[in-house]
Design an enzyme around this catalytic site. Structure first.
Site, mmCIF file in Angstrom:
data_model
loop_
_atom_site.group_PDB
_atom_site.id
_atom_site.type_symbol
_atom_site.label_atom_id
_atom_site.label_comp_id
_atom_site.label_asym_id
_atom_site.label_seq_id
_atom_site.Cartn_x
_atom_site.Cartn_y
_atom_site.Cartn_z
ATOM 1 N N HIS A 237 60.735 -35.505 23.370
ATOM 2 C CA HIS A 237 59.294 -35.663 24.075
ATOM 3 C C HIS A 237 58.152 -35.531 23.870
ATOM 4 O O HIS A 237 57.769 -35.201 22.339
ATOM 5 C CB HIS A 237 59.921 -34.566 24.501
ATOM 6 C CG HIS A 237 60.247 -32.868 24.014
ATOM 7 N ND1 HIS A 237 59.186 -32.279 24.094
ATOM 8 C CD2 HIS A 237 61.198 -32.363 23.002
ATOM 9 C CE1 HIS A 237 59.585 -31.386 23.191
ATOM 10 N NE2 HIS A 237 60.755 -31.204 22.673
ATOM 11 N N CYS B 149 64.323 -30.273 20.188
ATOM 12 C CA CYS B 149 64.620 -32.316 19.911
ATOM 13 C C CYS B 149 63.416 -31.911 18.984
ATOM 14 O O CYS B 149 63.049 -31.510 17.847
ATOM 15 C CB CYS B 149 63.976 -31.602 21.822
ATOM 16 S SG CYS B 149 64.327 -31.364 22.845
#
Length: 191
Positions: free
Chosen positions: A151, A167
């Protein structure tokens, strides 16, 4: 070949030029400490070959190298290759390595803390909608592993560092470019 990066050029381009693979081999001269992490990332990128991780390209592949903090992308016919500086998980406990795939793409994602985040910090909000305070930035590629994403981030200090809860983070400009090229079903390997 040497390229000089100034604070003005970094702010003006949002580092969009780093998406080009040629950046991985160019030297960067800068006296600006705000750009120091970019120098580190670019100089530490190692060339990754998709064939070392996949039998074929399918609809495209991503190799996220947590050691050199780089995300490599190849499209289905290998006519596009991109390399992006990234953030990686804070600790090995938060790092999951192996094979997964993109199962969903979301522009303007909402962020919800994971149960382990909530356990560590019960004061976290239940959800943050899309916008400048959202930890997922402008775009997110959801992986088949629950809670794992590739992301964007509005906090550009995170890129090139260990600063994530599992992440892989990219500059918003770069995740927007990657988002436009990646298809659902793109296979991903975190190494």
């Amino acid at each position: 070949m040497k390229t000089t990066i100034t604070r003005r050029s970094v702010l003006a381009t949002g580092l969009a030029g780093l998406a080009s693979p040629v950046w991985a081999t160019e030297a960067i001269e800068t006296a600006d400490p705000a750009v120091e992490m970019v120098r580190h990332n670019v100089s530490s990128f190692k060339r990754v070959d998709w064939r070392d991780h996949f039998d074929d390209l399918g609809v495209g592949v991503i190799v996220a190298d947590t050691d050199s903090r780089a995300v490599h992308f190849w499209n289905a016919d290998e006519s596009i290759y991109r390399i992006y500086p990234s953030s990686v998980p804070l600790s090995e406990d938060l790092t999951r390595l192996g094979y997964t795939e993109v199962v969903r793409k979301v522009a303007g994602p909402t962020w919800t803390p994971t149960p382990s985040m909530r356990e560590r910090d019960p004061s976290l909000p239940k959800m943050i909608p899309a916008g400048p305070k959202n930890p997922l930035g402008t775009h997110a590629l959801y992986l088949s592993w629950q809670y794992y994403r590739i992301h964007g981030t509005h906090d550009t200090r995170k890129i090139g560092r260990k600063s994530s809860d599992g992440c892989i983070g990219l500059y918003n400009e770069m995740i927007a470019e990657l988002y436009g090229m990646v298809k659902v079903g793109t296979r991903v390997r975190l190494i």
